[in-house]
Scaffold this active site. Structure first.
Site, mmCIF file in Angstrom:
data_model
loop_
_atom_site.group_PDB
_atom_site.id
_atom_site.type_symbol
_atom_site.label_atom_id
_atom_site.label_comp_id
_atom_site.label_asym_id
_atom_site.label_seq_id
_atom_site.Cartn_x
_atom_site.Cartn_y
_atom_site.Cartn_z
ATOM 1 N N ASP A 222 0.758 5.208 1.692
ATOM 2 C CA ASP A 222 -0.412 5.533 2.923
ATOM 3 C C ASP A 222 -1.099 6.767 2.622
ATOM 4 O O ASP A 222 -1.031 7.686 1.598
ATOM 5 C CB ASP A 222 0.600 6.285 3.972
ATOM 6 N N HIS B 12 4.754 -0.116 0.236
ATOM 7 C CA HIS B 12 5.370 -0.702 1.349
ATOM 8 C C HIS B 12 4.319 -1.937 1.719
ATOM 9 O O HIS B 12 3.255 -1.794 1.742
ATOM 10 C CB HIS B 12 5.998 0.224 2.464
ATOM 11 N N HIS C 33 0.764 -1.131 0.024
ATOM 12 C CA HIS C 33 -0.083 -0.110 0.029
ATOM 13 C C HIS C 33 0.925 1.133 0.055
ATOM 14 O O HIS C 33 1.929 1.290 0.191
ATOM 15 C CB HIS C 33 -0.900 0.163 1.214
ATOM 16 N N ARG D 158 4.526 6.539 13.812
ATOM 17 C CA ARG D 158 4.772 7.209 12.596
ATOM 18 C C ARG D 158 4.311 8.652 12.475
ATOM 19 O O ARG D 158 3.121 8.876 13.106
ATOM 20 C CB ARG D 158 3.905 6.404 11.544
#
Length: 277
Positions: free
Chosen positions: A99, A253, A97, A268
């Site tokens: 983000d 990723h 995917h 994150r």
């Protein structure tokens, strides 16, 4: 400041040495990092000691930060998203995917810090959208360039998994209301390098708008498989103190979910970008 970069694979990735991410960075240092990010697409830093606040502040030097509508936030830095397998089911990350492509200005990039790692496993894969685009035939490039695709947050965050309590359902419904499905180019131009990259992903892309349903799904299935080919990517084995900084405009990723029942905690910070074109 003099940075040392060691390239990790032909497609993308570099280890950066000679920098403390918690220390103040001047404009030339930030420009060096920005240029390295565009060139290498994902940067890795070993042995960092970043508090959530320092991680937030570092990421904010590159742009406004995004607050995720579903995932929990750190109590001392709400712009830091907490990915804790003991508190939240994270199997939706075990898919290729990009983000937050379900918003109009998907992230420029993200800064991910390892907080608690399992004894084995928990690696992350990255792959280059530039390399995936470059490897396509000219005829397929001609077909894809100019097409648009729908991105929908419910593909990765379905109500049946993220609406289990009344509070969760209310948060999900509010996210659905404020983040309806929207369209981005299938092929985007990087705003800094001018290079083209595939910009579909299995996490959020649901349809190619200009094609009939059957053709759309068949072509997306091919593109999802194509962009995750091993020659376009790398695998990162996390160590304590590691930080990864990736360009979300040109990569996909995959967080490998192979360590249960061990616990994994990652923090994150997500940097907002511009509208893809």
């Amino acid at each position: 400041m003099s940075l040392t970069l060691t390239r990790l694979s032909p497609a993308l990735g570099a280890i950066v040495e000679g920098i403390d991410l918690a220390a103040p960075l001047d404009a030339p240092a930030l420009q060096q990092l920005r240029q390295a990010l565009v060139e290498h697409q994902v940067l890795f830093f070993r042995g960092q000691d970043l508090s959530p606040q320092a991680q937030r502040d570092f990421a904010a030097r590159f742009g406004d930060l995004h607050t995720h509508p579903i995932y929990p936030q750190h109590p001392d830095a709400r712009q830091i998203m907490v990915l804790d397998t003991e508190a939240f089911d994270l199997k939706d990350n075990a898919i290729w995917h990009t983000d937050v492509t379900f918003i109009e200005t998907p992230p420029l990039g993200a800064v991910l810090a390892a907080r608690q790692l399992p004894p084995q496993g928990g690696d992350t894969l990255w792959a280059s959208g530039f390399a995936a685009w470059d490897a396509l035939s000219d005829r397929l490039k001609t077909l894809l360039d100019g097409l648009t695709a729908t991105h929908d947050f419910t593909k990765t965050f379905p109500l049946k998994r993220f609406g289990l309590t009344t509070a969760d359902r209310e948060r999900w419904e509010e996210t659905r209301r404020t983040h309806p499905p929207l369209s981005h180019p299938v092929v985007r131009t990087h705003p800094e390098s001018g290079r083209k990259a595939l910009f579909v992903n299995a996490g959020f892309t649901t349809a190619i708008n200009e094609l009939p349903e059957e053709e759309s799904q068949a072509l997306l299935a091919f593109l999802f498989a194509h962009q995750s080919r091993p020659e376009f990517g790398l695998r990162w084995r996390w160590q304590a103190g590691d930080v990864a900084f990736w360009d979300n405009r040109s990569t996909i990723h995959y967080a490998i979910d192979d360590y249960r029942p061990a616990r994994r905690i990652m923090h994150r910070a997500t940097i907002l970008g511009d509208r893809p074109y």
